[in-house]
Design a protein around this motif. Structure first.
Motif, PDB file in Angstrom:
ATOM      1  N   LEU A 132       8.275   7.694 -10.640  1.00 53.74           N
ATOM      2  CA  LEU A 132       6.863   7.518 -10.341  1.00 53.74           C
ATOM      3  C   LEU A 132       6.376   6.172 -10.343  1.00 53.74           C
ATOM      4  CD1 LEU A 132       4.810  10.618 -11.565  1.00 53.74           C
ATOM      5  CD2 LEU A 132       5.518  10.017  -9.211  1.00 53.74           C
ATOM      6  N   GLY A 133       6.578   5.503 -11.588  1.00 50.46           N
ATOM      7  CA  GLY A 133       5.971   4.021 -11.908  1.00 50.46           C
ATOM      8  C   GLY A 133       5.131   4.410 -13.058  1.00 50.46           C
ATOM      9  N   LYS A 134       4.256   3.270 -13.438  1.00 52.59           N
ATOM     10  CA  LYS A 134       3.517   3.413 -14.602  1.00 52.59           C
ATOM     11  C   LYS A 134       2.306   4.286 -14.440  1.00 52.59           C
ATOM     12  CE  LYS A 134       2.526   0.446 -18.626  1.00 52.59           C
ATOM     13  NZ  LYS A 134       2.395  -0.826 -18.890  1.00 52.59           N
ATOM     14  N   ILE A 135       1.800   5.393 -15.098  1.00 54.23           N
ATOM     15  CA  ILE A 135       1.036   6.354 -14.725  1.00 54.23           C
ATOM     16  C   ILE A 135      -0.042   6.421 -15.674  1.00 54.23           C
ATOM     17  CG2 ILE A 135       0.704   8.638 -14.545  1.00 54.23           C
ATOM     18  CD1 ILE A 135       2.351   7.649 -12.576  1.00 54.23           C
ATOM     19  N   GLY A 136      -1.299   6.143 -15.476  1.00 60.50           N
ATOM     20  CA  GLY A 136      -2.360   6.249 -16.209  1.00 60.50           C
ATOM     21  C   GLY A 136      -3.065   7.472 -16.359  1.00 60.50           C
ATOM     22  N   LEU A 137      -3.621   7.946 -17.346  1.00 53.87           N
ATOM     23  CA  LEU A 137      -4.337   9.269 -17.490  1.00 53.87           C
ATOM     24  C   LEU A 137      -5.663   9.075 -17.742  1.00 53.87           C
ATOM     25  CD1 LEU A 137      -1.360  11.152 -19.102  1.00 53.87           C
ATOM     26  CD2 LEU A 137      -1.944  11.190 -16.728  1.00 53.87           C
ATOM     27  N   GLY A 138      -6.727   9.771 -17.375  1.00 56.40           N
ATOM     28  CA  GLY A 138      -7.990   9.704 -17.836  1.00 56.40           C
ATOM     29  C   GLY A 138      -8.693  10.971 -17.439  1.00 56.40           C
ATOM     30  N   ILE A 139      -9.984  10.871 -18.310  1.00 57.35           N
ATOM     31  CA  ILE A 139     -10.576  12.346 -18.094  1.00 57.35           C
ATOM     32  C   ILE A 139     -12.203  11.971 -18.136  1.00 57.35           C
ATOM     33  CG2 ILE A 139     -11.563  14.489 -19.253  1.00 57.35           C
ATOM     34  CD1 ILE A 139      -8.788  14.469 -21.067  1.00 57.35           C
ATOM     35  N   CYS A 140     -12.783  12.136 -16.764  1.00 52.97           N
ATOM     36  CA  CYS A 140     -14.158  12.171 -16.327  1.00 52.97           C
ATOM     37  C   CYS A 140     -14.987  11.010 -16.802  1.00 52.97           C
ATOM     38  CB  CYS A 140     -14.677  13.585 -16.864  1.00 52.97           C
ATOM     39  SG  CYS A 140     -16.399  13.859 -15.823  1.00 52.97           S
ATOM     40  N   MET A 141     -15.530  11.287 -18.094  1.00 54.11           N
ATOM     41  CA  MET A 141     -16.280  10.147 -18.636  1.00 54.11           C
ATOM     42  C   MET A 141     -15.700   8.871 -19.073  1.00 54.11           C
ATOM     43  SD  MET A 141     -19.572   9.330 -20.076  1.00 54.11           S
ATOM     44  CE  MET A 141     -19.952   8.103 -21.044  1.00 54.11           C
ATOM     45  N   PHE A 176      -5.881  -2.105 -15.339  1.00 56.73           N
ATOM     46  CA  PHE A 176      -5.469  -3.368 -14.654  1.00 56.73           C
ATOM     47  C   PHE A 176      -4.461  -4.098 -15.416  1.00 56.73           C
ATOM     48  CE2 PHE A 176      -5.647  -7.379 -12.927  1.00 56.73           C
ATOM     49  CZ  PHE A 176      -5.964  -7.405 -11.430  1.00 56.73           C
ATOM     50  N   ARG A 177      -4.657  -4.536 -16.722  1.00 55.30           N
ATOM     51  CA  ARG A 177      -3.989  -4.997 -17.481  1.00 55.30           C
ATOM     52  C   ARG A 177      -2.722  -4.689 -17.742  1.00 55.30           C
ATOM     53  NH1 ARG A 177      -9.040  -6.135 -20.179  1.00 55.30           N
ATOM     54  NH2 ARG A 177      -8.655  -4.334 -21.871  1.00 55.30           N
ATOM     55  N   GLN A 178      -2.273  -3.174 -17.743  1.00 56.13           N
ATOM     56  CA  GLN A 178      -1.229  -2.384 -18.003  1.00 56.13           C
ATOM     57  C   GLN A 178      -0.456  -2.506 -16.708  1.00 56.13           C
ATOM     58  OE1 GLN A 178      -0.152  -0.871 -20.809  1.00 56.13           O
ATOM     59  NE2 GLN A 178      -1.565  -2.211 -21.915  1.00 56.13           N
ATOM     60  N   GLN A 179      -0.878  -2.747 -15.611  1.00 52.97           N
ATOM     61  CA  GLN A 179      -0.336  -2.746 -14.313  1.00 52.97           C
ATOM     62  C   GLN A 179       0.035  -1.160 -13.936  1.00 52.97           C
ATOM     63  OE1 GLN A 179       2.607  -5.983 -14.882  1.00 52.97           O
ATOM     64  NE2 GLN A 179       1.415  -7.233 -13.555  1.00 52.97           N
ATOM     65  N   THR A 180      -0.826  -0.696 -14.473  1.00 53.16           N
ATOM     66  CA  THR A 180      -0.667   0.796 -14.018  1.00 53.16           C
ATOM     67  C   THR A 180      -0.774   1.070 -12.496  1.00 53.16           C
ATOM     68  OG1 THR A 180      -2.160   1.625 -15.890  1.00 53.16           O
ATOM     69  CG2 THR A 180      -1.811   3.137 -14.165  1.00 53.16           C
ATOM     70  N   ASP A 181       0.286   1.875 -12.236  1.00 52.14           N
ATOM     71  CA  ASP A 181       0.548   2.204 -10.749  1.00 52.14           C
ATOM     72  C   ASP A 181      -0.472   3.125  -9.904  1.00 52.14           C
ATOM     73  OD1 ASP A 181       2.689   0.032 -10.085  1.00 52.14           O
ATOM     74  OD2 ASP A 181       3.794   1.454 -11.672  1.00 52.14           O
ATOM     75  N   ILE A 182      -0.585   4.276 -10.760  1.00 47.59           N
ATOM     76  CA  ILE A 182      -1.065   5.652 -10.238  1.00 47.59           C
ATOM     77  C   ILE A 182      -1.841   6.076 -11.470  1.00 47.59           C
ATOM     78  CG2 ILE A 182      -0.953   8.032  -9.851  1.00 47.59           C
ATOM     79  CD1 ILE A 182       1.845   7.272  -8.689  1.00 47.59           C
ATOM     80  N   ILE A 183      -3.428   6.100 -11.123  1.00 42.53           N
ATOM     81  CA  ILE A 183      -4.186   6.829 -11.984  1.00 42.53           C
ATOM     82  C   ILE A 183      -4.591   8.073 -11.917  1.00 42.53           C
ATOM     83  CG2 ILE A 183      -6.527   6.252 -13.300  1.00 42.53           C
ATOM     84  CD1 ILE A 183      -6.127   3.322 -12.475  1.00 42.53           C
TER      85      ILE A 183
END
Length: 287
Positions: free
Chosen positions: A141-150, A171-178
């Motif tokens: 997949l690559g580098k995956i970022g996870l987030g929740i709403c707020m 951006f700094r982590q060079q995440t591919d997919i959020i």
């Protein structure tokens, strides 16, 4: 890559009913139809809880909880990565409660538990802040970022709107997919109910994009504010799965979206309507 959002109107406290409803929406999909499946924040329990006592019956362990088990079963059945939001309990003295998401691989293994970092006022009545944003390397997949709403908003709405804590971190982590699980509110219940011709909430989608400004602006003003981001930019995938419906006086905006954050502008590949209950599968072109 085929990315899916499962958007529906869950009923607070009716976990089994909500899971059965979600399973029914997914019934027609088979292995190969979906590569990544994202559900909303606290997808099966509902969201608007008053306090710790109110939510306590619905708290789940990160490995054996009913939401995590559902995610594991669907991941195995679909041979897909699955993200599901749920209220987490971490046993201790005292116990700690978090608004969390599980990230499951296609073999039913838990890759990561992410705990919401920026709490909304509703969360503050029962949850603790998570330890911070996360971006992880995932094979295939690559580098995956996870987030929740707020998380995409300024911290407690007190930080500067221009800090862009979440976007700048990824951006700094060079995440591919959020991948973001949402329980994003409509600006007012009157607005939600006034949509006779149900459409995506464009104001909601525009706002999500505005909170990801570091990814696609090329203005000199931007570089003055964010000089660390003045390196060449690239395409990044942003997936926001929201819920719909109303709950304890709160109205949710729906409008789950799959968006490419390009260097010039956000490219909205597809969005669900504000009241739509459906699985939206988007065939994402190579980034």
């Amino acid at each position: 890559m085929k990315v899916a959002c499962l958007q529906f109107n869950q009923i607070i406290g009716e976990v089994e009913r909500n899971q059965n409803f979600a399973s029914k929406l997914l019934e027609k999909y088979q292995p190969g139809d979906i590569d990544i499946l994202v559900l909303s924040e606290m997808a099966f329990t509902g969201y608007v809880f008053k306090d710790k006592d109110h939510i306590k019956p619905y708290l789940e362990d990160s490995e054996t909880g009913t939401s995590v088990q559902w995610a594991k079963e669907q991941a195995i059945r679909l041979r897909a990565f699955v993200v599901v939001g749920y209220p987490q309990i971490v046993k201790g003295n005292p116990d700690r409660y978090y608004n969390s998401i599980c990230f499951i691989d296609p073999y039913g293994k838990l890759i990561e538990t992410y705990q919401k970092s920026h709490l909304f006022s509703t969360d503050e009545s029962w949850a603790e802040e998570g330890p911070g944003f996360k971006s992880i390397n995932v094979p295939n997949l690559g580098k995956i970022g996870l987030g929740i709403c707020m998380d995409i908003n300024p911290y407690q709405f007190k930080a500067s709107f221009k800090d862009f804590e979440f976007a700048n971190y990824h951006f700094r982590q060079q995440t591919d997919i959020i991948l973001c699980s949402m329980a994003w509110l409509q600006s007012s219940c009157d607005e939600s109910q006034s949509h006779d011709n149900d459409e995506p909430s464009h104001s909601t989608i525009d706002y999500w994009c505005s909170r990801l400004l570091p990814y696609f602006t090329d203005s000199e003003e931007y570089y003055n504010v964010f000089p660390q981001n003045s390196e060449p930019k690239r395409n990044v995938l942003f997936v926001a799965c929201n819920r719909t419906g109303t709950e304890n006086g709160s109205c949710f905006a729906g409008s789950s979206s799959v968006i490419i954050l390009s260097p010039k502008r956000p490219i909205i590949l597809r969005s669900l309507k504000s009241k739509e209950e459906a699985v939206m599968v988007v065939d994402v072109p190579s980034l």
